[in-house]
Design a protein around this motif. Structure first.
Motif, PDB file in Angstrom:
ATOM      1  N   HIS A  24     -17.047  -0.059   2.443  1.00 45.74           N
ATOM      2  CA  HIS A  24     -16.193   0.378   1.333  1.00 45.74           C
ATOM      3  C   HIS A  24     -14.749  -0.064   1.554  1.00 45.74           C
ATOM      4  O   HIS A  24     -14.056  -0.450   0.603  1.00 45.74           O
ATOM      5  CB  HIS A  24     -16.267   1.903   1.164  1.00 45.74           C
ATOM      6  N   GLY A  28     -13.882  -2.302  -1.233  1.00 48.17           N
ATOM      7  CA  GLY A  28     -13.384  -1.372  -2.255  1.00 48.17           C
ATOM      8  C   GLY A  28     -11.929  -1.578  -2.613  1.00 48.17           C
ATOM      9  O   GLY A  28     -11.465  -1.136  -3.648  1.00 48.17           O
ATOM     10  N   GLY A  29     -11.192  -2.251  -1.777  1.00 48.11           N
ATOM     11  CA  GLY A  29      -9.771  -2.429  -2.046  1.00 48.11           C
ATOM     12  C   GLY A  29      -9.489  -3.887  -2.329  1.00 48.11           C
ATOM     13  O   GLY A  29      -9.534  -4.352  -3.455  1.00 48.11           O
ATOM     14  N   ASN A  36     -15.939  -7.103  -5.469  1.00 47.13           N
ATOM     15  CA  ASN A  36     -15.472  -5.770  -5.105  1.00 47.13           C
ATOM     16  C   ASN A  36     -16.624  -4.781  -5.225  1.00 47.13           C
ATOM     17  O   ASN A  36     -17.563  -4.998  -6.010  1.00 47.13           O
ATOM     18  CB  ASN A  36     -14.347  -5.293  -6.040  1.00 47.13           C
ATOM     19  N   ILE A  38     -16.677  -0.736  -5.984  1.00 45.46           N
ATOM     20  CA  ILE A  38     -15.792   0.378  -6.314  1.00 45.46           C
ATOM     21  C   ILE A  38     -16.617   1.651  -6.390  1.00 45.46           C
ATOM     22  O   ILE A  38     -17.676   1.672  -7.034  1.00 45.46           O
ATOM     23  CB  ILE A  38     -15.126   0.126  -7.679  1.00 45.46           C
TER      24      ILE A  38
ATOM     25  N   ASP B 138      -3.976  -1.075   0.350  1.00 44.57           N
ATOM     26  CA  ASP B 138      -5.400  -0.937   0.053  1.00 44.57           C
ATOM     27  C   ASP B 138      -5.614  -0.032  -1.155  1.00 44.57           C
ATOM     28  O   ASP B 138      -6.446  -0.309  -2.019  1.00 44.57           O
ATOM     29  CB  ASP B 138      -6.153  -0.378   1.269  1.00 44.57           C
ATOM     30  N   ARG B 139      -4.852   1.042  -1.215  1.00 43.81           N
ATOM     31  CA  ARG B 139      -5.017   1.971  -2.333  1.00 43.81           C
ATOM     32  C   ARG B 139      -4.567   1.315  -3.641  1.00 43.81           C
ATOM     33  O   ARG B 139      -5.204   1.481  -4.680  1.00 43.81           O
ATOM     34  CB  ARG B 139      -4.202   3.243  -2.064  1.00 43.81           C
ATOM     35  N   ASN B 142      -7.250  -1.010  -4.737  1.00 40.90           N
ATOM     36  CA  ASN B 142      -8.389  -0.231  -5.221  1.00 40.90           C
ATOM     37  C   ASN B 142      -8.137   0.292  -6.624  1.00 40.90           C
ATOM     38  O   ASN B 142      -9.020   0.242  -7.494  1.00 40.90           O
ATOM     39  CB  ASN B 142      -8.669   0.931  -4.257  1.00 40.90           C
ATOM     40  N   ARG B 146     -10.302  -0.589  -9.861  1.00 39.52           N
ATOM     41  CA  ARG B 146     -10.929   0.489 -10.631  1.00 39.52           C
ATOM     42  C   ARG B 146     -10.509   0.399 -12.099  1.00 39.52           C
ATOM     43  O   ARG B 146     -11.326   0.479 -13.006  1.00 39.52           O
ATOM     44  CB  ARG B 146     -10.507   1.836 -10.024  1.00 39.52           C
TER      45      ARG B 146
END
Lengths: 335, 332
Positions: A24, A28-29, A36, A38, B138-139, B142, B146
């Protein structure tokens, strides 16, 4: 709502949760090569990211999945931010595979496996540091719960009617691969074949298998304290890419079969006497359109399959026990 | 001009420069830049931003936001309103909070799913020092992933490298952490992206460019959508003209049935096509005017490398300015 489910099998300490968190983090990032993964539940995703950061900074392994707990993670796999597939990942307390596991644990795990369209099996690289002798193989087989794993796989095979052309994906993850990768790919695959002979049997089992080393980093100590070495996950995206590739391949086969049956039905209507043909003209047109749409979607999936295949790398892949370079015409036709 | 309001969200850690930027941008665009200005119809917003910008120019920077702020603006070209847009500023800490326990975090996720543009703020000095955690890299990646993946509509992403006056220049090591983000944008048909180094304060640089790029891409897409609608209407017009020729008896039958004739339907489609074509032309002309102010930024495109991006960010010194081991000064 997910397109399919992946359940991970492995005893406690085999690295299931560490793998999930590392995967992840990587996917995920920042992602990889445009891909990716997510987590659709942002809070869960943040919790995984925080646990990974703790692992990286403080060298503390993520908390074990609680007793009698199956953690479910809803993920979306994307390329160029376009969703390709939604899947649910099931992580659980490894005790369900061990002798003495409760009937309730085993029942719950069995149910998840029967509902899964892909299975990931974790084998810790700690057990593969040296070449397996026969005695060592028996001990290791007991340690990694092979009896339990094999029983579950047999149940899945029988209950879900997995046949020669099923291409059911199974990923054999060699976790903590930094501990054994010095032995080389061939040596590791040889040992894994010895541990899981039924998965490599050259027979129409329907298993679509990948052997994949994954590692959190290099020269790490195993156990809860990840001291020593460097934390830098490697190859953690391959199992996911493989599972998605396998699912997409099955989806494409379904569409091609659907198009073929529409063509047959359309040809049958077209071969009628002209009056009946005229009366069925709307159905003929509809079947033609639906066939073309199915083929278009199959062609779009082809493009996705090429992208995914370019990422899987040189990990070993087996279909019905054969490597692709061992396929004959019959195997190619079945694919 | 489309009546739909464009929505822009700023994303970045605390002290990345979001609040400073919006005041500086607003002040800079009170004077026309090739005829373009930005106006806040609400006087209180206007006064507050101008006041804040004056302090920034004297070296006094606003404190970090403690809550979400929403600004309503207009982009004008001379006296004509080009578009209305909403600008959302979130408290930096909200990006790290769980939506189940933080109303601001939950609002952030809702905002990101609906916005047209995300401006991602990264402190250039922190990048130069390798402080990925300070940036929350990273956030941020993300949240971008998203927002774009789970949304239906296309978006623009601007990587705004703030405090660019505090470093000598950009190098590969600074941009390398973004290579995954760049790869996803490059591969995407849903996202346009650009990298813009910005400095506010004593020596402003590129202050207007993030907003010009953001609005240019959105109104450019609207121009394309208007052209596509025009094309559809033209196809319908051709269809009805052909039907009108084929069904020579049509006018009589249609009159009995109380329907419009094929010729009338063709004329109606032609009128819709002309409307869409006029809209496309007007919007495209605005996009083209904005485009002229986009030198000094790096567009994220396929087949470009980190070196290509850097070359556009360091146009004066070229890619050889690689002495970034330390930021020039502290920010405060």
């Amino acid at each position: 709502m997910s397109d399919f489910k992946i359940t991970m099998l492995g005893t406690s300490q085999s690295g299931k949760t560490c793998y999930l968190h590392a995967m992840h983090y990587v996917m995920g990032g920042r992602g990889r090569q445009g891909f990716n993964v997510i987590c659709e539940n942002d809070d869960q995703g943040q919790a995984m990211a925080e646990a990974y950061e703790k692992m990286r900074r403080e060298r503390i392994a993520p908390p074990k999945t609680a007793v009698r707990d199956f953690a479910r993670y809803p993920f979306v796999f994307t390329y160029g931010y376009k969703p390709i597939m939604r899947f649910e990942w099931i992580d659980y307390r490894g005790g369900a595979l061990e002798d003495g596991a409760s009937a309730e644990d085993r029942r719950a795990l069995r149910q998840h496996l029967l509902e899964s369209a892909a299975i990931a099996i974790c084998v810790s690289g700690e057990h593969l540091r040296e070449e397996l002798t026969e005695d060592a193989a028996d001990d290791i087989a007991a340690d990694i719960g092979i009896r339990g794993i094999s029983q579950f796989l047999e149940e899945v095979h029988e209950t879900n009617g997995i046949g020669p052309n099923s291409l059911f994906p199974i990923v054999l993850l060699i976790t903590k691969a930094d501990l054994c990768i010095h032995r080389g790919q061939q040596a590791l695959v040889k040992d894994v074949r010895q541990l899981f002979p039924s998965l490599f049997k050259k027979a129409p089992t329907g298993w679509h298998l990948m052997v994949c080393p994954v590692m959190l980093g290099r020269n790490l100590d195993s156990g809860d304290k990840l001291t020593g070495g460097t934390i830098r996950p490697q190859y953690v995206h391959w199992p996911i890419v493989f599972a998605i590739h396998a699912q997409k391949h099955r989806e494409k086969r379904g569409l091609v079969a659907q198009a073929a049956s529409m063509t047959t039905a359309r040809d049958a209507l077209n071969s009628q006497w002209f009056l009946f043909r005229w009366m069925d003209s709307e159905d003929i047109e509809r079947l033609g359109k639906e066939r073309d749409e199915a083929l278009e979607r199959a062609a779009a999936i082809d493009h996705e399959l090429d992208l995914l295949a370019s990422e899987i790398g040189s990990s070993d892949i087996y279909i019905n026990g054969k490597r692709p370079d061992e396929f004959d015409d019959e195997d190619e036709a079945a694919l | 001009m489309s009546d739909e309001r464009i929505t822009i969200a700023m994303l970045g850690n605390t002290r990345a420069g979001k609040t400073t930027y919006i005041a500086s941008m607003y002040e800079a665009l009170q004077k026309p830049v090739s005829g373009f200005t930005v106006r806040a119809p609400a006087t209180t917003e206007h006064d507050r931003l101008i006041e804040s910008a004056k302090h920034i120019q004297k070296g006094s920077y606003p404190p970090p936001s403690d809550q979400r702020e929403r600004y309503e603006f207009q982009l004008r070209h001379h006296d004509r309103v080009v578009c209305d847009f909403t600008w959302i500023d979130h408290r930096g800490g909200a990006i790290h909070e769980r939506s189940s326990s933080s109303a601001q975090a939950a609002q952030l996720l809702r905002d990101l799913s609906g916005v047209d543009v995300i401006i991602v703020f990264c402190d250039s000095a922190a990048l130069a020092n390798g402080e990925d955690e300070t940036i929350g890299l990273d956030r941020l990646c993300n949240l971008v992933a998203r927002s774009v993946s789970l949304a239906e509509t296309p978006k623009s992403v601007v990587l705004l490298l703030s405090k660019a006056d505090l470093i000598y220049g950009f190098d590969a090591e600074m941009l390398d952490p973004f290579s995954g983000l760049f790869a996803s944008i490059e591969a995407s048909s849903k996202v346009d992206g650009a990298i813009v180094p910005v400095a506010c304060g004593f020596t402003p640089r590129n202050v207007e460019k993030p907003i010009f790029y953001a609005l240019k891409t959105i109104i450019g897409r609207r121009a394309n959508a208007a052209r596509a609608r025009a094309k559809q209407h033209r196809e319908r017009e051709q269809h009805w003209k052909a039907e009108s020729e084929r069904r020579w008896w049509g006018p009589v039958v249609d009159w009995f049935d109380g329907l419009i004739t094929d010729a009338q339907a063709a004329e109606y489609a032609a009128e819709r096509a002309r409307e869409a074509e006029r809209e496309a032309e007007s919007i495209a002309s605005d996009a083209s005017l904005l485009q002229r102010h986009l030198s000094g930024i790096s567009l994220i495109r396929r087949k470009r490398t980190i070196a290509d991006y850097i070359a556009n960010l360091n146009p004066e010194a070229g890619p050889s300015s690689l002495t970034n081991s330390h930021a020039l000064t502290e920010w405060h």
